[in-house]
Design a protein around this motif. Structure first.
Motif, mmCIF file in Angstrom:
data_model
loop_
_atom_site.group_PDB
_atom_site.id
_atom_site.type_symbol
_atom_site.label_atom_id
_atom_site.label_comp_id
_atom_site.label_asym_id
_atom_site.label_seq_id
_atom_site.Cartn_x
_atom_site.Cartn_y
_atom_site.Cartn_z
ATOM 1 N N THR A 10 0.830 -1.206 0.000
ATOM 2 C CA THR A 10 0.000 0.000 0.000
ATOM 3 C C THR A 10 0.859 1.249 0.000
ATOM 4 N N LEU A 11 1.919 1.223 0.815
ATOM 5 C CA LEU A 11 2.785 2.388 0.932
ATOM 6 C C LEU A 11 3.623 2.620 -0.326
ATOM 7 N N LEU A 12 3.921 1.552 -1.044
ATOM 8 C CA LEU A 12 4.827 1.646 -2.189
ATOM 9 C C LEU A 12 4.104 1.639 -3.532
ATOM 10 N N VAL A 13 2.840 2.010 -3.537
ATOM 11 C CA VAL A 13 2.082 2.039 -4.798
ATOM 12 C C VAL A 13 2.715 3.011 -5.781
ATOM 13 N N PHE A 14 3.090 4.195 -5.298
ATOM 14 C CA PHE A 14 3.704 5.175 -6.196
ATOM 15 C C PHE A 14 4.988 4.626 -6.802
ATOM 16 N N GLU A 15 5.845 4.031 -5.935
ATOM 17 C CA GLU A 15 7.115 3.501 -6.414
ATOM 18 C C GLU A 15 6.898 2.402 -7.459
ATOM 19 N N LYS A 16 5.898 1.530 -7.208
ATOM 20 C CA LYS A 16 5.598 0.456 -8.152
ATOM 21 C C LYS A 16 5.112 1.028 -9.484
ATOM 22 N N ALA A 17 4.169 1.972 -9.411
ATOM 23 C CA ALA A 17 3.621 2.574 -10.627
ATOM 24 C C ALA A 17 4.698 3.324 -11.402
ATOM 25 N N TYR A 18 5.565 4.023 -10.677
ATOM 26 C CA TYR A 18 6.625 4.785 -11.345
ATOM 27 C C TYR A 18 7.606 3.844 -12.046
ATOM 28 N N GLN A 35 -5.925 1.553 -8.621
ATOM 29 C CA GLN A 35 -6.308 0.723 -7.469
ATOM 30 C C GLN A 35 -6.454 1.556 -6.189
ATOM 31 N N VAL A 36 -5.850 2.744 -6.196
ATOM 32 C CA VAL A 36 -5.889 3.608 -5.008
ATOM 33 C C VAL A 36 -7.144 4.488 -5.069
ATOM 34 N N LYS A 37 -7.967 4.399 -4.023
ATOM 35 C CA LYS A 37 -9.232 5.141 -4.016
ATOM 36 C C LYS A 37 -9.023 6.645 -3.846
ATOM 37 N N SER A 38 -8.086 7.023 -3.011
ATOM 38 C CA SER A 38 -7.823 8.445 -2.772
ATOM 39 C C SER A 38 -6.342 8.742 -3.027
ATOM 40 N N PRO A 39 -5.959 8.868 -4.288
ATOM 41 C CA PRO A 39 -4.541 9.076 -4.607
ATOM 42 C C PRO A 39 -4.029 10.428 -4.105
ATOM 43 N N ASP A 40 -2.767 10.463 -3.689
ATOM 44 C CA ASP A 40 -2.170 11.708 -3.234
ATOM 45 C C ASP A 40 -1.635 12.495 -4.431
ATOM 46 N N LEU A 41 -1.012 13.627 -4.156
ATOM 47 C CA LEU A 41 -0.527 14.509 -5.218
ATOM 48 C C LEU A 41 0.456 13.801 -6.143
#
Length: 430
Positions: A10-18, A35-41
């Motif tokens: 969950t914490l590494l979604v950005f890293e995985k997507a990048y 997959q993330v319901k409330s994505p951050d900036l």
């Protein structure tokens, strides 16, 4: 342990997507982000870039607009640069031309000026684009001129990107010599960006076409550009008689680009060169039959395929069959060009004057009902009257000419022709 793994995922979604994005697994990157319901900036920024890379420019633009509206930080200029790039892509690759007269914000950096120049080119505002691209080059040079840490090769690399588009703007204005001078200057610099070399060399020769499939190029191109390069490769294979390579590539193109008729047209040309026009006719007839159901192929316009079929049929001397195809084009049948073609074909057949007269009558009626511009309607009616006079039907010609005079009462040419028509059956009225 399982809980820790889930938390880490969950914490590494950005890293995985990048990572997926950088590995060119662009669709996978988008699926991961979604997959993330409330994505951050960070995720929203990355999603906008991913959508751009996938060619979903409208969705990317909407997301960037929301980001600019909701966030204000040190990355605002970068977002404005990205949004100008999306605008450029929309005009160049999505056909969204003339929807707005300006980008809606001030452009300052050379990257923004470059993107605005590309946007203007996409909107066919070529002279304006040239001026903006010249300005972009000047700003770029001015930015690095006093920086000793930036090597000259890097500066020229940045400027080359701008100059290629500047050359294209000159080319569109018919200034071919000036455009070629810039293209050759860029090539002599041996730019590290292989996309620049490909853009020039794609038109030169089969040998240089290899530049368009060089390693690393795919990273530089958007889907629209990749598609165009593949179409050109197929044409090169066809013209150089590499039948097997052509067939293999076309099979892939037809699978990947179901909304385009270009692979079909290239395939027909290839079959014609390899096996003769009759086989090409059979192929096109089968293609039209398989794609005529709007529920199965709603996105395909078969008009150009049918016109290609007409050309082949005429080359084989099948006038009647060619006429049948032209008559079945729907509204296109009543365009001046198709009407003129059909009238000529009818005249070459026994008893064809009756069909020709009926066609012109229907065409005139169609343009009246669809409120076509007066010059088109007037031209068709004039040709109809000429045809009637040529085939000894002065009454029909006079009726048509009288109708033209109702909306062109001062047209002396029409009046003279009307008097001539009357003289053939009613000299008193003449």
């Amino acid at each position: 342990l399982m809980t820790k793994v889930l938390i880490m995922k969950t914490l590494l979604v950005f890293e995985k997507a990048y990572c997926q994005y950088r590995l060119l697994q662009t669709q996978d990157a988008l699926d991961t982000i979604n997959q993330v319901k409330s994505p951050d900036l960070r995720l929203l920024e990355l999603k906008a870039q991913v959508l751009y890379k996938l060619g979903q420019y409208s969705a990317s633009l909407a997301l960037y607009k929301n980001l600019i509206k909701e966030f204000s930080d040190e990355f605002e200029e970068e977002r404005m640069t990205n949004i100008s790039a999306v605008h450029a892509a929309l005009s160049a690759f999505d056909g969204q031309i003339g929807l707005q007269t300006e980008l809606g914000f001030e452009v300052e950096s050379y990257e923004q000026l470059y993107n605005k120049g590309c946007w203007l080119l996409g909107n066919n505002r070529v002279v304006e684009a040239q001026k903006v691209l010249v300005q972009a080059e000047e700003v770029c040079r001015g930015l690095y001129v006093d920086d000793p840490d930036v090597p000259e090769e890097e500066i020229e690399g940045e400027i080359s990107i701008i100059r290629v588009q500047l050359a294209y703007a000159l080319q569109l204005q018919g200034k071919t010599d000036e455009a070629l001078t810039i293209y050759n200057q860029v090539i002599r610099l041996r730019p590290t960006d292989i996309a620049l070399v490909a853009e020039q060399n794609v038109f030169d020769s089969r040998k240089k076409m290899k530049a368009t499939i060089a390693p690393g190029l795919e990273n530089k191109l958007v889907p629209f550009q990749k598609k165009k390069i593949d179409f050109n490769r197929a044409l090169l294979f066809m013209y150089s008689n590499q039948w097997e390579a052509c067939r293999k590539l076309l099979k892939s193109l037809q699978r990947d680009h179901t909304d385009s008729i270009i692979p079909c047209l290239i395939q027909a040309a290839q079959i014609g060169r390899e096996k003769g026009s009759s086989k090409a006719v059979e192929y096109l007839q089968k293609y039209i039959s398989e794609h005529s159901d709007p529920d199965i192929s709603p996105e395909i316009d078969l008009t150009d395929v049918k016109l290609c079929l007409v050309q082949l049929l005429l080359g084989l001397g099948n006038l009647e069959e060619a006429c049948l195809v032209l008559e079945a084009l729907g509204d296109v049948t009543y365009t001046p060009a198709v009407v003129s073609c059909l009238v000529s074909l009818y005249n070459a057949q026994r008893g064809g004057e009756v069909k020709a007269a009926r066609l012109m009558e229907h065409a005139i009626e169609w343009h009246k009902n669809n409120k076509s511009p007066a010059p088109i309607l007037s031209s068709l009616m004039w040709e109809s009257s000429e045809f009637a006079l040529k085939h000894n039907n002065p009454k029909s010609a006079a009726a048509t000419l009288e109708e033209i005079l109702r909306f062109e009462p001062k047209n002396v040419k029409v009046l003279a022709k009307l008097i001539f028509a009357y003289s053939m059956f009613n000299q008193t009225k003449a």
